[in-house]
Write an enzyme that holds these catalytic residues in place. Structure first.
Site, PDB file in Angstrom:
ATOM      1  N   LYS A   1     -11.693   6.377  -3.150  1.00  0.00           N
ATOM      2  CA  LYS A   1     -12.161   7.601  -2.499  1.00  0.00           C
ATOM      3  C   LYS A   1     -13.640   7.898  -2.736  1.00  0.00           C
ATOM      4  O   LYS A   1     -14.316   8.425  -1.847  1.00  0.00           O
ATOM      5  CB  LYS A   1     -11.280   8.784  -2.921  1.00  0.00           C
ATOM      6  CG  LYS A   1      -9.798   8.595  -2.615  1.00  0.00           C
ATOM      7  CD  LYS A   1      -9.560   8.050  -1.205  1.00  0.00           C
ATOM      8  CE  LYS A   1      -8.093   7.761  -0.922  1.00  0.00           C
ATOM      9  NZ  LYS A   1      -7.892   6.911   0.253  1.00  0.00           N
TER      10      LYS A   1
ATOM     11  N   ASP B   1       0.854  -1.175   0.000  1.00  0.00           N
ATOM     12  CA  ASP B   1       0.000   0.000   0.000  1.00  0.00           C
ATOM     13  C   ASP B   1       0.902   1.241   0.000  1.00  0.00           C
ATOM     14  O   ASP B   1       2.124   1.131   0.132  1.00  0.00           O
ATOM     15  CB  ASP B   1      -0.884  -0.049   1.251  1.00  0.00           C
ATOM     16  CG  ASP B   1      -1.741   1.182   1.410  1.00  0.00           C
ATOM     17  OD1 ASP B   1      -2.391   1.587   0.428  1.00  0.00           O
ATOM     18  OD2 ASP B   1      -1.769   1.750   2.520  1.00  0.00           O
TER      19      ASP B   1
END
Length: 275
Positions: free
Chosen positions: A56, A15
């Site tokens: 998002k 990540d």
């Protein structure tokens, strides 16, 4: 042709925010608060951190589905937030994120050394993020100036479904030429990122202290009294339980030791899907 289990790891899929860069994962969190505020809706940092790890747009949709936030939106606009409203907030979020991403671009202490050690063990370095490609372009460029270049990057909008779906992790497998998902380890500071790795059939390592769950700067983390740090680690480990990470460590600096342990388990015939 017979199936042969992998004997060693071939790739680590990392990540970004809270794992390799941006200790405490502040860049996305603060911008969620600011984006909602521009619509007259108050969202706390703690609330904003809840769905971290998702793409998002999905993150904003999830926040809007929280009853308390939905009620604040209803008070402001006379109705509950629709998908069009989510898109409007997302479209305000994006330029704010791009504008301020550099403020939280520092590499996490120990990351470069750990990644170099992994490469020395023969691992390729894949990566993925909840950021869309337009933000990742800037994140990647900033990381390169600090000495970090992944072998492959997959943004959340480059696959049909972002985390906790396995698509981003599997896109790395394909791009890196890895012949078995069991030869990969997914490293993340969020439960959607760990679920992503689990669903992709990989080994998984959850980071308890460098990312969203603890939500502190490196200096604040290092300054925590031992008893408080232990309480926080216990809380975060419980938060990760449902995602079933194979390992929990504080930061990426501990990853080389985990990789050596996974290699030993692979050599004994163990597989991630069986643990």
């Amino acid at each position: 042709m017979n199936y042969n289990q992998p004997a060693t790891l071939q790739a680590a899929i990392l990540d970004w925010a809270g794992t390799v860069v941006d200790f405490g994962s502040f860049a996305p969190t603060q911008i969620f608060v600011e984006a909602f505020a521009e619509f007259g809706v108050q969202v706390s940092l703690e609330e904003a951190r809840g769905p971290m790890g998702m793409g998002k747009w999905d993150h904003i949709r999830t926040l809007c589905d929280i009853p308390a936030i939905a009620e604040r939106y209803r008070v402001a606009f006379g109705r509950l937030p629709t998908d069009d409203d989510v898109t409007a907030i997302y479209e305000r979020f994006m330029p704010l994120q791009i504008e301020k991403i550099a403020e939280h671009s520092a590499l996490i202490p120990g990351a470069l050394q750990a990644i170099a050690e992994l490469r020395g063990m023969g691992l390729k370095i894949g990566s993925c993020s909840g950021y869309p490609a337009v933000v990742m372009e800037k994140v990647v460029a900033l990381a390169e100036t600090n000495g970090y270049v992944a072998d492959h990057v997959v943004a959340t909008d480059e696959v049909p479904n972002g985390r906790p779906w396995p698509a981003q992790a599997l896109a790395n497998v394909i791009a890196l030429g890895i012949d078995d998902v069991a030869a990969c380890v997914k490293v993340d500071d969020t439960w959607p990122g760990i679920l992503e790795g689990r669903r992709a059939g990989m080994w998984t390592v959850a980071l308890t202290c460098s990312g969203n769950a603890l939500g502190l700067t490196y200096e604040q983390y290092k300054g925590l009294p031992a008893a408080e740090l232990e309480r926080e680690r216990t809380r975060i480990e419980q938060m990760f339980e449902g995602a079933r990470p194979h390992y929990l460590v504080e930061t990426i600096a501990e990853l080389p030791a985990v990789v050596r342990d996974i290699n030993a388990r692979l050599a004994r015939g163990e597989m991630p899907q069986g643990n």
